[in-house]
Design a protein around this motif. Structure first.
Motif, mmCIF file in Angstrom:
data_model
loop_
_atom_site.group_PDB
_atom_site.id
_atom_site.type_symbol
_atom_site.label_atom_id
_atom_site.label_comp_id
_atom_site.label_asym_id
_atom_site.label_seq_id
_atom_site.Cartn_x
_atom_site.Cartn_y
_atom_site.Cartn_z
ATOM 1 N N GLU A 105 0.833 -1.208 0.000
ATOM 2 C CA GLU A 105 0.000 0.000 0.000
ATOM 3 C C GLU A 105 0.868 1.258 0.000
ATOM 4 N N MET A 106 1.965 1.228 0.732
ATOM 5 C CA MET A 106 2.862 2.380 0.759
ATOM 6 C C MET A 106 3.595 2.532 -0.577
ATOM 7 N N TYR A 107 4.013 1.418 -1.166
ATOM 8 C CA TYR A 107 4.626 1.488 -2.492
ATOM 9 C C TYR A 107 3.641 2.075 -3.502
ATOM 10 N N ALA A 108 2.409 1.602 -3.466
ATOM 11 C CA ALA A 108 1.397 2.098 -4.402
ATOM 12 C C ALA A 108 1.162 3.590 -4.207
ATOM 13 N N ARG A 109 1.132 4.009 -2.961
ATOM 14 C CA ARG A 109 0.938 5.429 -2.673
ATOM 15 C C ARG A 109 2.096 6.255 -3.252
ATOM 16 N N SER A 110 3.307 5.733 -3.124
ATOM 17 C CA SER A 110 4.483 6.430 -3.637
ATOM 18 C C SER A 110 4.402 6.643 -5.146
ATOM 19 N N VAL A 131 -0.393 -7.771 -4.255
ATOM 20 C CA VAL A 131 -0.655 -7.075 -5.531
ATOM 21 C C VAL A 131 -1.874 -6.174 -5.437
ATOM 22 N N LYS A 132 -2.876 -6.590 -4.691
ATOM 23 C CA LYS A 132 -4.156 -5.872 -4.624
ATOM 24 C C LYS A 132 -4.028 -4.385 -4.274
ATOM 25 N N PRO A 133 -3.138 -3.980 -3.354
ATOM 26 C CA PRO A 133 -3.061 -2.546 -3.036
ATOM 27 C C PRO A 133 -2.719 -1.658 -4.227
ATOM 28 N N PHE A 134 -2.057 -2.227 -5.236
ATOM 29 C CA PHE A 134 -1.726 -1.447 -6.427
ATOM 30 C C PHE A 134 -2.928 -1.289 -7.360
ATOM 31 N N LEU A 135 -3.961 -2.086 -7.134
ATOM 32 C CA LEU A 135 -5.078 -2.145 -8.067
ATOM 33 C C LEU A 135 -6.263 -1.282 -7.663
ATOM 34 N N TYR A 137 -6.291 1.927 -7.650
ATOM 35 C CA TYR A 137 -6.198 3.232 -8.310
ATOM 36 C C TYR A 137 -6.787 3.137 -9.717
ATOM 37 N N PRO A 138 -7.921 3.781 -9.966
ATOM 38 C CA PRO A 138 -8.534 3.729 -11.297
ATOM 39 C C PRO A 138 -7.590 4.303 -12.355
#
Length: 278
Positions: A105-110, A131-135, A137-138
């Motif tokens: 989730e933090m990587y995705a936020r970055s 993987v789900k935290p990266f998904l 974001y539309p």
């Protein structure tokens, strides 16, 4: 960027080229070392020269992290420059992240909240919850490692289970339950040639990010023949063969020439597959 927008860009530019910004402070032309920010100066010149011929850029984070905070500043400046001046370009952070859920989730936020790239490469080894935290974001994409271009890919990716399914095929099949082809792509190395046919049996509609053309010896012709689908479905990356084609003050001019040559070859393949008509 949506799938539809990406496909439109490919058709309009008659190209599915992704230029890899693997910018090594030890390889850029020496005259740039006098610049306040050599990495950004190099990237800016390369982007300005190659933008007419490609649809995507892929900075590899390792090359920026290797110089510490200064390199990360250069990376952020590069991304901002592309977004401001070439907003039709698809920007991939080649970071190969993937960890337990809250870390992902933090990587995705970055990458998606802060850097605002279009896609990030993600390792699937830890499974769905990594993987789900990266998904969430539309219109942002996960590019999942499936069958990589390096020699060591055979160590695990080409092993079979008790049913005879190769590990990379399991990754392709299982991950399609996590996201559809509007949000997930796969890394498949150009060095695997005809194996693209097997990839397309499992993932016929997804976009594939294809490294390994050029310096690594992969064949663009084979990738197009065996990997292209009705929408093209390919982003073929070339890094060293374009950005380090020349080491003089003419480096950007030569990079443009190399990128144009790849784009012209791609136009032929797109026309052959009737994705465009020229």
């Amino acid at each position: 960027m949506t799938r539809k927008e990406l496909i439109e860009n490919i058709k309009r530019k008659q190209s599915f080229l992704c230029v890899g910004l693997d910018t090594d402070i030890k390889k850029i032309p020496s005259h740039l070392l006098k610049d306040e920010d050599p990495l950004f100066a190099f990237n800016k010149a390369i982007v300005d020269a190659t933008a007419p011929y490609c649809v995507a850029y892929k900075p590899n984070l390792a090359f920026y992290e290797s110089t510490g905070v200064a390199g990360l500043i250069s990376l952020e400046k590069t991304i901002a420059y592309i977004k401001e001046n070439y907003p039709d370009q698809f920007i991939i952070a080649d970071a190969k992240r993937g960890d337990i859920g809250n870390t992902s989730e933090m990587y995705a936020r970055s990458f998606f909240d802060h850097m605002k790239v279009n896609a990030v490469t993600v390792a699937p080894y830890m499974g769905e919850d990594s993987v789900k935290p990266f998904l969430i974001y539309p219109e942002s994409w996960v590019i999942l490692l499936a069958l990589t271009s390096n020699k060591g890919s055979h160590d695990f990716q080409m092993t079979r289970d008790e049913n005879g399914e190769l590990l990379f095929e399991t990754v392709l099949r299982k991950s399609q339950a996590w996201a559809n082809d509007d949000q997930m792509m796969y890394v498949v190395g150009a060095t695997h040639g005809k194996t693209f046919e097997d990839v397309r049996k499992v993932a016929p509609n997804h976009f594939l990010l294809v490294p390994g053309v050029g310096a690594q010896g992969g064949s663009l012709k084979d990738v197009a023949e065996y990997g292209m689908n009705k929408d093209c479905g390919l982003l073929v990356n070339s890094s060293r063969a374009i950005i380090y084609a020349d080491n003089t003050e003419r480096f950007a001019e030569v990079a443009a020439r190399e990128a144009k040559a790849v784009q012209q070859e791609m136009t032929v393949y797109l026309n052959d597959k009737r994705i465009i008509h020229v």
